[in-house]
Design an enzyme around this catalytic site. Structure first.
Site, PDB file in Angstrom:
ATOM      1  N   CYS A 111       0.821  -1.201   0.000  1.00 30.42           N
ATOM      2  CA  CYS A 111       0.000   0.000   0.000  1.00 30.42           C
ATOM      3  C   CYS A 111       0.868   1.270   0.000  1.00 30.42           C
ATOM      4  CB  CYS A 111      -0.966  -0.048   1.184  1.00 30.42           C
ATOM      5  SG  CYS A 111      -2.400   1.015   1.047  1.00 30.42           S
ATOM      6  N   HIS A 112       0.838   2.055   1.071  1.00 31.86           N
ATOM      7  CA  HIS A 112       1.674   3.251   1.190  1.00 31.86           C
ATOM      8  C   HIS A 112       3.047   2.937   1.786  1.00 31.86           C
ATOM      9  CE1 HIS A 112      -2.261   5.147   0.691  1.00 31.86           C
ATOM     10  NE2 HIS A 112      -1.623   6.257   0.359  1.00 31.86           N
TER      11      HIS A 112
END
Length: 186
Positions: A111-112
């Site tokens: 994800c991030h």
């Protein structure tokens, strides 16, 4: 005995991590036989998030001041927005990530989470994926960004979001089982 018996894995996280991106890889890696430590900036507990809602709190096993890449066989970086954004401003956390690459050890980010890889300057000439909103940051760091559920590049495993967790966890375990990758470097 699991395929990861005898291995120790660090999950580097702080407040604001996407809860399932920590809990699911941790469960799967433990089920495969590894010992897992939650490593954070400070001792105590860190706050998980379920998207934009507070989730559970999790106890920190070790702080970045207490560990080194020498202590572990691999590193997992969960996402969430606040988590990697905070970690990338901490010099010791960034150096810890760089040290895993210098030692050719598997690193996994979802994800991030790759924001921390951008800050550690370890993405040049690598192929990765991430949450789409950080695509430009990843490309500007020298990586080739692709839109796939999981990407493995010489010991570096990346995925886009919680929907990719099944494929991500499978590859995390595979890369940890394989161990060091000579081209997994800074």
């Amino acid at each position: 005995m699991g395929v990861l018996t005898g291995k120790t894995v660090a999950i580097l996280a702080t407040d604001g991590f996407e809860q399932v991106e920590l809990t699911e890889p941790m469960k799967q890696v433990k089920d495969a036989g590894a010992e897992v430590h939650i490593v954070s900036l400070e001792s105590g507990q860190i706050q998980g998030m379920n998207h934009d809602e507070k989730g559970d709190k999790f106890s920190v096993d070790k702080t970045v001041d207490e560990v080194s890449a020498d202590d572990y066989n691999g590193l997992i970086l969960p996402g969430g927005v606040l988590n990697p954004d905070t970690l990338r401003t901490n010099k010791k956390a960034v150096q810890l990530v760089r040290d895993f690459f210098s030692q050719h050890k598997p690193v996994s980010a979802i994800c991030h989470g790759p924001w921390l890889l951008v800050e550690a300057d370890v993405l040049k000439d690598r192929t990765i994926t991430s949450f789409p909103s950080i695509k430009t940051d990843v490309i500007n760091a020298g990586a080739k960004w692709v839109d796939q559920e999981v990407v493995v590049d010489q010991g570096l495993t990346t995925s886009r979001d919680p929907n990719d967790l099944e494929a991500f966890c499978k590859k995390v375990i595979e890369e940890l089982r394989e161990g060091k990758h000579e081209k997994q470097t800074v």
